[in-house]
Design a protein around this motif. Structure first.
Motif, PDB file in Angstrom:
ATOM      1  N   GLY A  37       0.827  -1.194   0.000  1.00  0.00           N
ATOM      2  CA  GLY A  37       0.000   0.000   0.000  1.00  0.00           C
ATOM      3  C   GLY A  37       0.862   1.244   0.000  1.00  0.00           C
ATOM      4  N   ASN A  38       0.286   2.363  -0.383  1.00  0.00           N
ATOM      5  CA  ASN A  38       1.050   3.606  -0.458  1.00  0.00           C
ATOM      6  C   ASN A  38       1.470   4.112   0.908  1.00  0.00           C
ATOM      7  OD1 ASN A  38       0.849   3.720  -3.260  1.00  0.00           O
ATOM      8  ND2 ASN A  38      -1.136   4.754  -3.179  1.00  0.00           N
ATOM      9  N   SER A  39       0.535   4.141   1.864  1.00  0.00           N
ATOM     10  CA  SER A  39       0.839   4.671   3.188  1.00  0.00           C
ATOM     11  C   SER A  39      -0.188   4.154   4.182  1.00  0.00           C
ATOM     12  CB  SER A  39       0.828   6.209   3.180  1.00  0.00           C
ATOM     13  OG  SER A  39       1.024   6.729   4.474  1.00  0.00           O
ATOM     14  N   LEU A  40       0.222   4.020   5.435  1.00  0.00           N
ATOM     15  CA  LEU A  40      -0.703   3.576   6.464  1.00  0.00           C
ATOM     16  C   LEU A  40      -1.779   4.628   6.717  1.00  0.00           C
ATOM     17  CD1 LEU A  40      -1.470   1.548   8.707  1.00  0.00           C
ATOM     18  CD2 LEU A  40       0.085   2.784  10.231  1.00  0.00           C
ATOM     19  N   LEU A  41      -1.409   5.905   6.602  1.00  0.00           N
ATOM     20  CA  LEU A  41      -2.335   6.997   6.870  1.00  0.00           C
ATOM     21  C   LEU A  41      -2.529   7.865   5.638  1.00  0.00           C
ATOM     22  CD1 LEU A  41      -0.974   8.163  10.357  1.00  0.00           C
ATOM     23  CD2 LEU A  41      -2.803   6.522   9.903  1.00  0.00           C
ATOM     24  N   THR A  42      -3.672   8.523   5.578  1.00  0.00           N
ATOM     25  CA  THR A  42      -3.909   9.491   4.516  1.00  0.00           C
ATOM     26  C   THR A  42      -3.118  10.757   4.818  1.00  0.00           C
ATOM     27  OG1 THR A  42      -5.789  10.516   5.650  1.00  0.00           O
ATOM     28  CG2 THR A  42      -6.256   8.575   4.273  1.00  0.00           C
ATOM     29  N   PRO A  43      -2.927  11.639   3.828  1.00  0.00           N
ATOM     30  CA  PRO A  43      -2.219  12.898   4.095  1.00  0.00           C
ATOM     31  C   PRO A  43      -2.834  13.691   5.240  1.00  0.00           C
ATOM     32  CG  PRO A  43      -2.424  12.559   1.736  1.00  0.00           C
ATOM     33  CD  PRO A  43      -3.231  11.470   2.386  1.00  0.00           C
ATOM     34  N   PHE A  63      -0.886   4.945  18.819  1.00  0.00           N
ATOM     35  CA  PHE A  63      -0.999   3.902  17.794  1.00  0.00           C
ATOM     36  C   PHE A  63      -2.124   4.310  16.833  1.00  0.00           C
ATOM     37  CE2 PHE A  63       0.762   1.878  21.517  1.00  0.00           C
ATOM     38  CZ  PHE A  63       1.776   1.092  21.004  1.00  0.00           C
ATOM     39  N   SER A  64      -1.969   3.946  15.576  1.00  0.00           N
ATOM     40  CA  SER A  64      -2.964   4.331  14.575  1.00  0.00           C
ATOM     41  C   SER A  64      -3.554   3.110  13.891  1.00  0.00           C
ATOM     42  CB  SER A  64      -2.333   5.253  13.519  1.00  0.00           C
ATOM     43  OG  SER A  64      -1.250   4.615  12.883  1.00  0.00           O
ATOM     44  N   LEU A  87     -19.235  -9.691  18.511  1.00  0.00           N
ATOM     45  CA  LEU A  87     -17.863  -9.672  18.013  1.00  0.00           C
ATOM     46  C   LEU A  87     -17.803  -9.205  16.570  1.00  0.00           C
ATOM     47  CD1 LEU A  87     -14.883 -10.313  18.534  1.00  0.00           C
ATOM     48  CD2 LEU A  87     -15.327 -12.664  17.822  1.00  0.00           C
ATOM     49  N   ASN A  88     -18.769  -9.630  15.763  1.00  0.00           N
ATOM     50  CA  ASN A  88     -18.796  -9.224  14.357  1.00  0.00           C
ATOM     51  C   ASN A  88     -18.949  -7.714  14.205  1.00  0.00           C
ATOM     52  OD1 ASN A  88     -18.561 -11.886  13.541  1.00  0.00           O
ATOM     53  ND2 ASN A  88     -20.752 -12.178  13.222  1.00  0.00           N
ATOM     54  N   ARG A  89     -19.635  -7.067  15.146  1.00  0.00           N
ATOM     55  CA  ARG A  89     -19.858  -5.631  15.058  1.00  0.00           C
ATOM     56  C   ARG A  89     -18.574  -4.826  15.256  1.00  0.00           C
ATOM     57  NH1 ARG A  89     -24.352  -6.821  18.652  1.00  0.00           N
ATOM     58  NH2 ARG A  89     -26.272  -7.059  17.453  1.00  0.00           N
ATOM     59  N   ILE A  90     -17.612  -5.390  15.972  1.00  0.00           N
ATOM     60  CA  ILE A  90     -16.382  -4.641  16.249  1.00  0.00           C
ATOM     61  C   ILE A  90     -15.166  -5.199  15.519  1.00  0.00           C
ATOM     62  CG2 ILE A  90     -17.214  -3.960  18.530  1.00  0.00           C
ATOM     63  CD1 ILE A  90     -15.373  -6.074  19.741  1.00  0.00           C
ATOM     64  N   ASN A  91     -15.312  -6.374  14.939  1.00  0.00           N
ATOM     65  CA  ASN A  91     -14.148  -7.061  14.383  1.00  0.00           C
ATOM     66  C   ASN A  91     -13.526  -6.345  13.193  1.00  0.00           C
ATOM     67  OD1 ASN A  91     -12.362  -9.238  14.587  1.00  0.00           O
ATOM     68  ND2 ASN A  91     -13.421 -10.367  12.969  1.00  0.00           N
ATOM     69  N   ARG A  92     -14.340  -5.656  12.400  1.00  0.00           N
ATOM     70  CA  ARG A  92     -13.831  -5.012  11.181  1.00  0.00           C
ATOM     71  C   ARG A  92     -13.826  -3.489  11.259  1.00  0.00           C
ATOM     72  NH1 ARG A  92     -16.282  -8.640   6.152  1.00  0.00           N
ATOM     73  NH2 ARG A  92     -15.397 -10.647   6.842  1.00  0.00           N
ATOM     74  N   LYS A  93     -14.071  -2.962  12.420  1.00  0.00           N
ATOM     75  CA  LYS A  93     -14.028  -1.510  12.602  1.00  0.00           C
ATOM     76  C   LYS A  93     -12.695  -1.106  13.214  1.00  0.00           C
ATOM     77  CE  LYS A  93     -18.998  -0.648  13.090  1.00  0.00           C
ATOM     78  NZ  LYS A  93     -19.450  -2.012  12.776  1.00  0.00           N
ATOM     79  N   HIS A  94     -12.198   0.056  12.793  1.00  0.00           N
ATOM     80  CA  HIS A  94     -10.913   0.547  13.265  1.00  0.00           C
ATOM     81  C   HIS A  94     -11.055   1.954  13.842  1.00  0.00           C
ATOM     82  CE1 HIS A  94      -9.691  -2.698  10.565  1.00  0.00           C
ATOM     83  NE2 HIS A  94      -8.525  -2.704  11.177  1.00  0.00           N
ATOM     84  N   ILE A  95     -10.190   2.266  14.801  1.00  0.00           N
ATOM     85  CA  ILE A  95     -10.114   3.601  15.390  1.00  0.00           C
ATOM     86  C   ILE A  95      -8.885   4.291  14.821  1.00  0.00           C
ATOM     87  CG2 ILE A  95      -9.983   4.930  17.531  1.00  0.00           C
ATOM     88  CD1 ILE A  95     -12.539   3.313  17.221  1.00  0.00           C
ATOM     89  N   ILE A 107      -4.859   1.374  27.716  1.00  0.00           N
ATOM     90  CA  ILE A 107      -5.583   2.258  26.805  1.00  0.00           C
ATOM     91  C   ILE A 107      -6.173   3.428  27.579  1.00  0.00           C
ATOM     92  CG2 ILE A 107      -7.490   2.379  25.164  1.00  0.00           C
ATOM     93  CD1 ILE A 107      -7.051  -0.761  24.919  1.00  0.00           C
ATOM     94  N   LEU A 108      -5.855   4.647  27.135  1.00  0.00           N
ATOM     95  CA  LEU A 108      -6.302   5.848  27.831  1.00  0.00           C
ATOM     96  C   LEU A 108      -7.391   6.601  27.077  1.00  0.00           C
ATOM     97  CD1 LEU A 108      -2.851   7.227  29.039  1.00  0.00           C
ATOM     98  CD2 LEU A 108      -4.472   5.801  30.304  1.00  0.00           C
ATOM     99  N   CYS A 109      -7.260   6.687  25.756  1.00  0.00           N
ATOM    100  CA  CYS A 109      -8.221   7.488  24.998  1.00  0.00           C
ATOM    101  C   CYS A 109      -8.185   7.111  23.522  1.00  0.00           C
ATOM    102  CB  CYS A 109      -7.910   8.981  25.166  1.00  0.00           C
ATOM    103  SG  CYS A 109      -9.116  10.099  24.413  1.00  0.00           S
ATOM    104  N   ALA A 110      -9.335   7.194  22.883  1.00  0.00           N
ATOM    105  CA  ALA A 110      -9.436   6.994  21.436  1.00  0.00           C
ATOM    106  C   ALA A 110      -9.666   8.343  20.777  1.00  0.00           C
ATOM    107  CB  ALA A 110     -10.584   6.040  21.113  1.00  0.00           C
ATOM    108  N   VAL A 111      -9.087   8.517  19.590  1.00  0.00           N
ATOM    109  CA  VAL A 111      -9.236   9.771  18.861  1.00  0.00           C
ATOM    110  C   VAL A 111      -9.650   9.451  17.428  1.00  0.00           C
ATOM    111  CG1 VAL A 111      -8.120  11.890  18.067  1.00  0.00           C
ATOM    112  CG2 VAL A 111      -7.449  10.880  20.268  1.00  0.00           C
ATOM    113  N   GLU A 112     -10.737  10.067  16.992  1.00  0.00           N
ATOM    114  CA  GLU A 112     -11.223   9.895  15.628  1.00  0.00           C
ATOM    115  C   GLU A 112     -11.115  11.219  14.884  1.00  0.00           C
ATOM    116  OE1 GLU A 112     -13.721   6.766  14.072  1.00  0.00           O
ATOM    117  OE2 GLU A 112     -11.558   6.746  14.432  1.00  0.00           O
TER     118      GLU A 112
END
Length: 248
Positions: A37-43, A63-64, A87-95, A107-112
């Motif tokens: 892939g080009n990059s783990l993150l978008t610009p 962590f990203s 489990l299926n509801r969270i298995n394919r979702k990412h933060i 784990i202290l905090c999630a950032v979207e």
């Protein structure tokens, strides 16, 4: 002597079991149609991460693209079908980003980082589910609207608010009705890499009270005074900081 029919049935049973095992056995594919892939993150995500890194400093490890199933798990006591459904509801979702304690990676905090795609109804439903799932698991989440630039002080305050951390703000003489105006003589600039003001992001400087009940005493204040009046008592800095300043 065993009945020949029994022997025949045993042989057939072994053959059938062997055949089924061969069919179910996973085989390596003949080809691998993949590429890097080009990059783990978008610009936009890379830009935001740079600011988030600066705000987090050494207090957090970031962590990203973390899978939800890696930071929360399904409670015990559910039926097999309900457990699998949860489990299926969270298995394919990412933060987008997870802030952890650098000591134990708790784990202290999630950032979207919310771009325009989050305005879609389907995305809003996804975000609502994520918020409620993390809240049920006791993990705070901060939503940040994607933009061209970010103010470190505002991001720091937002993170503190999301995690329920109160910002320390005190003066050498908080009871003085004159407020902070008397503390105006800068005597020592902090070295590069030390703390910046959590209110506006400007460097902190050491000041000395010119009058009042604490005349002559030193304290740390924002270099953007009087626009920013954030101050800390000298003893509220770590002993390591005090040692650094003594060496100067």
């Amino acid at each position: 002597m065993p009945d020949p029919l029994i022997w025949m049935l045993l042989i057939i049973a072994v053959f059938l079991v062997s055949t089924l095992l061969k069919k179910n056995k996973r085989r390596l594919p003949k080809s691998y149609p993949y590429k890097r892939g080009n990059s783990l993150l978008t610009p936009a995500e890379r830009s935001f991460l740079g600011v988030l890194d600066g705000v987090a400093g050494t207090n957090y490890r970031i962590f990203s693209k973390v899978r939800m199933a890696d930071i929360i798990c399904v409670k015990t006591g559910l039926s097999r079908s309900n457990r699998q459904s949860a489990l299926n509801r969270i298995n394919r979702k990412h933060i987008d980003f997870i802030l952890c304690n650098p000591a134990d990676l708790s784990i202290l905090c999630a950032v979207e980082l919310d771009d325009r795609s989050h305005d879609r109804s389907s995305r809003k439903e996804r975000d609502l589910f994520v918020d409620k799932a993390l809240d049920a698991a006791g993990i705070p989440i901060l939503h940040v609207t994607a933009q061209a630039g970010y103010t470190p002080a505002e991001l720091s305050s937002a993170l503190s608010a999301a995690m329920g951390i109160e910002t320390v703000e005190s003066a050498p003489d908080a009871a003085d009705p004159k407020g902070f105006d008397e503390y105006s003589e800068p005597v020592l600039q902090k070295s590069a890499g030390h703390s910046v003001c959590p209110k506006c992001g400007a460097p902190m400087v050491m000041r000395k009270a010119k009058k009042g009940g604490h005349v002559g005493e030193k304290f740390w204040g924002c270099s953007n005074f009087p626009k920013c009046r954030f101050v800390l008592k000298q003893e509220e800095f770590s002993s390591e900081t005090e040692m650094d300043e003594e060496q100067k």
